[in-house]
Write a protein that holds these residues in place. Sequence first.
Motif, PDB file in Angstrom:
ATOM      1  N   UNK A  90       0.818  -1.214   0.000  1.00 41.95           N
ATOM      2  CA  UNK A  90       0.000   0.000   0.000  1.00 41.95           C
ATOM      3  C   UNK A  90       0.854   1.267   0.000  1.00 41.95           C
ATOM      4  N   UNK A  91       2.148   1.105   0.145  1.00 42.30           N
ATOM      5  CA  UNK A  91       3.056   2.249   0.137  1.00 42.30           C
ATOM      6  C   UNK A  91       2.986   2.980  -1.192  1.00 42.30           C
ATOM      7  N   UNK A  92       2.716   4.276  -1.130  1.00 48.11           N
ATOM      8  CA  UNK A  92       2.556   5.079  -2.338  1.00 48.11           C
ATOM      9  C   UNK A  92       2.290   6.523  -1.938  1.00 48.11           C
ATOM     10  N   UNK A  93       2.317   7.383  -2.935  1.00 52.06           N
ATOM     11  CA  UNK A  93       1.769   8.724  -2.756  1.00 52.06           C
ATOM     12  C   UNK A  93       0.289   8.645  -3.084  1.00 52.06           C
ATOM     13  N   UNK A  94      -0.525   9.130  -2.182  1.00 52.95           N
ATOM     14  CA  UNK A  94      -1.966   9.086  -2.345  1.00 52.95           C
ATOM     15  C   UNK A  94      -2.467  10.468  -2.752  1.00 52.95           C
ATOM     16  N   UNK A  95      -3.293  10.461  -3.799  1.00 49.05           N
ATOM     17  CA  UNK A  95      -3.814  11.702  -4.359  1.00 49.05           C
ATOM     18  C   UNK A  95      -5.334  11.741  -4.248  1.00 49.05           C
ATOM     19  N   UNK A  96      -5.824  12.866  -3.849  1.00 49.37           N
ATOM     20  CA  UNK A  96      -7.249  13.145  -3.894  1.00 49.37           C
ATOM     21  C   UNK A  96      -7.574  13.715  -5.273  1.00 49.37           C
ATOM     22  N   UNK A  97      -8.765  13.400  -5.785  1.00 50.13           N
ATOM     23  CA  UNK A  97      -9.146  13.903  -7.102  1.00 50.13           C
ATOM     24  C   UNK A  97     -10.631  14.227  -7.136  1.00 50.13           C
ATOM     25  N   UNK A  98     -10.965  15.177  -7.990  1.00 51.23           N
ATOM     26  CA  UNK A  98     -12.359  15.597  -8.148  1.00 51.23           C
ATOM     27  C   UNK A  98     -12.767  15.461  -9.606  1.00 51.23           C
ATOM     28  N   UNK A  99     -14.024  15.129  -9.818  1.00 49.34           N
ATOM     29  CA  UNK A  99     -14.485  14.843 -11.172  1.00 49.34           C
ATOM     30  C   UNK A  99     -14.637  16.094 -12.022  1.00 49.34           C
ATOM     31  N   UNK A 100     -14.643  15.839 -13.325  1.00 50.56           N
ATOM     32  CA  UNK A 100     -14.680  16.916 -14.309  1.00 50.56           C
ATOM     33  C   UNK A 100     -15.964  17.732 -14.214  1.00 50.56           C
ATOM     34  N   UNK A 101     -17.110  17.054 -14.154  1.00 48.36           N
ATOM     35  CA  UNK A 101     -18.359  17.806 -14.095  1.00 48.36           C
ATOM     36  C   UNK A 101     -19.417  17.042 -13.306  1.00 48.36           C
ATOM     37  N   UNK A 102     -20.575  17.654 -13.198  1.00 47.54           N
ATOM     38  CA  UNK A 102     -21.643  17.135 -12.353  1.00 47.54           C
ATOM     39  C   UNK A 102     -22.125  15.764 -12.820  1.00 47.54           C
ATOM     40  N   UNK A 103     -22.148  15.532 -14.110  1.00 44.25           N
ATOM     41  CA  UNK A 103     -22.673  14.288 -14.654  1.00 44.25           C
ATOM     42  C   UNK A 103     -21.649  13.164 -14.725  1.00 44.25           C
ATOM     43  N   UNK A 104     -20.444  13.415 -14.265  1.00 36.45           N
ATOM     44  CA  UNK A 104     -19.391  12.401 -14.357  1.00 36.45           C
ATOM     45  C   UNK A 104     -19.763  11.144 -13.575  1.00 36.45           C
ATOM     46  N   UNK A 105     -19.467   9.998 -14.195  1.00 31.43           N
ATOM     47  CA  UNK A 105     -19.728   8.725 -13.528  1.00 31.43           C
ATOM     48  C   UNK A 105     -18.619   8.476 -12.520  1.00 31.43           C
ATOM     49  N   UNK A 106     -18.968   8.299 -11.250  1.00 28.53           N
ATOM     50  CA  UNK A 106     -17.984   8.281 -10.178  1.00 28.53           C
ATOM     51  C   UNK A 106     -16.961   7.164 -10.326  1.00 28.53           C
ATOM     52  N   UNK A 107     -17.362   6.038 -10.926  1.00 29.39           N
ATOM     53  CA  UNK A 107     -16.493   4.863 -10.984  1.00 29.39           C
ATOM     54  C   UNK A 107     -15.621   4.803 -12.232  1.00 29.39           C
ATOM     55  N   UNK A 108     -15.626   5.868 -13.007  1.00 26.54           N
ATOM     56  CA  UNK A 108     -14.782   5.924 -14.200  1.00 26.54           C
ATOM     57  C   UNK A 108     -13.550   6.760 -13.879  1.00 26.54           C
ATOM     58  N   UNK A 109     -12.390   6.144 -13.884  1.00 28.41           N
ATOM     59  CA  UNK A 109     -11.183   6.849 -13.455  1.00 28.41           C
ATOM     60  C   UNK A 109     -10.863   8.061 -14.317  1.00 28.41           C
TER      61      UNK A 109
END
Length: 125
Positions: A90-109
Amino acid sequence: QVHLAESGGGLVETGGSLGLSCAASGRTFSDYAMAWFRQAPGKERQFVAAISWSGLNIYYLDSVKERFTISRDNAKNTVYLQMTSLKPEDTAVYYCASSRDVSSYYAASGVYIYWGQGTQVTVSS
């Protein structure tokens, strides 16, 4: 301008727990899906967990299921990642991210286009 700021990384022993937070600003937080990614040295970025704008829909990478929990507090404009039973992999740099727009499908990277600066998580063996 969207701004994401992670906190909570650090060093932990195998089997330990760690919690990450990501504070967001710049737009209406509750309208957008949020996610956590990670990148280990020499490896591609991995899509670890994601949560829909409402918090009702959640995605996990198979290798973190039952160990990691993503959640969000829309009143605090914050998304969390609680990690338990941590492993050296699990060692890594962890990044928070926000979706492009309101309709973005949450499970699509690919919908995540706004990124924090990252926080290091190191799990010692």
